[in-house]
Design a protein around this motif. Sequence first.
Motif, short mmCIF file in Angstrom:
data_model
loop_
_atom_site.label_atom_id
_atom_site.label_comp_id
_atom_site.label_asym_id
_atom_site.label_seq_id
_atom_site.Cartn_x
_atom_site.Cartn_y
_atom_site.Cartn_z
N ILE A 2 0.87 -1.17 0.00
CA ILE A 2 0.00 0.00 0.00
C ILE A 2 0.90 1.22 0.00
O ILE A 2 1.72 1.41 0.90
CB ILE A 2 -0.93 0.02 1.23
CG1 ILE A 2 -1.75 -1.29 1.30
CG2 ILE A 2 -1.84 1.23 1.19
CD1 ILE A 2 -2.62 -1.40 2.53
N VAL A 3 0.76 2.05 -1.02
CA VAL A 3 1.58 3.24 -1.16
C VAL A 3 0.90 4.39 -0.42
O VAL A 3 -0.28 4.66 -0.62
CB VAL A 3 1.79 3.61 -2.64
CG1 VAL A 3 2.64 4.85 -2.75
CG2 VAL A 3 2.45 2.45 -3.37
N CYS A 4 1.66 5.05 0.45
CA CYS A 4 1.11 6.17 1.23
C CYS A 4 0.83 7.34 0.28
O CYS A 4 1.71 7.75 -0.49
CB CYS A 4 2.11 6.59 2.32
SG CYS A 4 1.58 8.06 3.24
N PRO A 5 -0.36 7.92 0.31
CA PRO A 5 -0.65 9.07 -0.57
C PRO A 5 0.08 10.33 -0.15
O PRO A 5 0.12 11.29 -0.90
CB PRO A 5 -2.17 9.23 -0.44
CG PRO A 5 -2.49 8.66 0.91
CD PRO A 5 -1.55 7.54 1.12
N GLN A 10 6.07 2.74 0.74
CA GLN A 10 5.40 1.46 0.49
C GLN A 10 5.21 0.73 1.80
O GLN A 10 6.17 0.37 2.48
CB GLN A 10 6.24 0.63 -0.48
CG GLN A 10 6.32 1.23 -1.88
CD GLN A 10 7.07 0.35 -2.84
OE1 GLN A 10 7.56 -0.71 -2.45
NE2 GLN A 10 7.14 0.74 -4.11
N ASN A 11 3.95 0.49 2.16
CA ASN A 11 3.58 -0.18 3.41
C ASN A 11 3.06 -1.58 3.10
O ASN A 11 2.55 -1.84 2.00
CB ASN A 11 2.51 0.62 4.14
CG ASN A 11 2.97 2.01 4.53
OD1 ASN A 11 3.58 2.21 5.57
ND2 ASN A 11 2.70 2.99 3.66
N GLN A 17 -2.11 2.62 8.87
CA GLN A 17 -1.47 3.93 8.77
C GLN A 17 -0.04 3.76 8.27
O GLN A 17 0.54 2.69 8.39
CB GLN A 17 -1.48 4.67 10.11
CG GLN A 17 -0.70 3.96 11.22
CD GLN A 17 -0.72 4.74 12.53
OE1 GLN A 17 -1.38 5.75 12.62
NE2 GLN A 17 -0.02 4.23 13.53
N CYS A 18 0.50 4.85 7.68
CA CYS A 18 1.83 4.80 7.08
C CYS A 18 2.89 4.61 8.15
O CYS A 18 2.87 5.25 9.21
CB CYS A 18 2.09 6.09 6.29
SG CYS A 18 3.73 6.15 5.54
N GLU A 19 3.84 3.74 7.87
CA GLU A 19 4.92 3.50 8.81
C GLU A 19 5.90 4.67 8.87
O GLU A 19 6.60 4.84 9.86
CB GLU A 19 5.70 2.24 8.39
CG GLU A 19 4.87 0.97 8.43
CD GLU A 19 5.66 -0.23 7.93
OE1 GLU A 19 6.70 0.01 7.29
OE2 GLU A 19 5.25 -1.38 8.16
N ALA A 20 5.94 5.50 7.84
CA ALA A 20 6.91 6.60 7.80
C ALA A 20 6.34 7.90 8.36
O ALA A 20 6.97 8.57 9.17
CB ALA A 20 7.39 6.82 6.37
N PRO A 24 -3.17 8.06 7.81
CA PRO A 24 -4.12 6.95 7.62
C PRO A 24 -4.11 6.48 6.17
O PRO A 24 -4.13 7.28 5.24
CB PRO A 24 -5.47 7.56 8.01
CG PRO A 24 -5.12 8.70 8.92
CD PRO A 24 -3.83 9.24 8.42
N LEU A 25 -4.03 5.18 5.99
CA LEU A 25 -3.95 4.60 4.66
C LEU A 25 -5.35 4.26 4.16
O LEU A 25 -6.24 3.92 4.96
CB LEU A 25 -3.08 3.35 4.67
CG LEU A 25 -1.63 3.55 5.10
CD1 LEU A 25 -0.91 2.21 5.19
CD2 LEU A 25 -0.93 4.47 4.12
#
Length: 271
Positions: A2-5, A10-11, A17-20, A24-25
């Motif tokens: 899942i790419v964070c917008p 890349q999660n 939610q994004c790891e970086a 919220p994903l």
Amino acid sequence: MIVCPNCNHQNPDGANQCEACYTPLPVTINCPNCGAIVQADAAFCGQCGFDLKVIAGTEEGQVSPQTDPAVMPTIVSPVSGIDPGMPSENIPDLDPPDPLVTPEPIVSGKLNLEKSSNPNSPLVIEEPPQTINAVSTPVATPEVSSPSPIGGKAIPAKTQLQKQSAKLLHIRTDTDIELPINLSVIHIGKPNDRIPPDIDVSGFPDSEVVSRTHADIRVEGDSYYIEDTGSSNGTYVNNTPLTKGDRHKLRAGDRISLGKGDLVSFLFQIS
């Protein structure tokens, strides 16, 4: 994945939610047509172009004849990769990205694109006149002769010549004695109250055979002359005795002996 917008990180699948950046994903589902992972609120599958809106109108457990892969094959456009029968108004337009580096023109000339009567004639590049800013760079210029205020004759520039140096090499001790360059007459001997020596040989072995005022070396331009000044044991050049008052022009490699027996001897050298 899942790419964070927000940060394009890349999660892993199933992350909320994004790891970086902890954004919220979006919720993802699998496309019922090709199985690709798409967002739950997407209208079409980005992989095969399947219409995802029909899923919401289909009851659970039923298969719509319009969406059954066995009934309706997927037609993919070879150009865009999207079914030509799909409505295009729901596909958002993407803004073109800004270039990272602004390109600069490298051709300073102007192309003459006017049509020529000869179709095979090459294009002509007209070079505009270029202005080059002069940069003041110090340049070493040789000295030139300047006109004389009297008579109008040119005065040649002063030329400095490197003056050669000479020395005496004591043979027994291998000691160099530089001849003074500021004297026209160089006295050789031992300390005395009448004429102090410019070259004192009293420290060399067997110096008792040398008189207190033994010999002189005279400098005339680039030439060196030696003469005996009335020594008790004489002065010899290449084993030839010198008569008192007679000058001998020295050459490089001449052997000078002060006194008999060749006990205090020097080699004349020029550099």
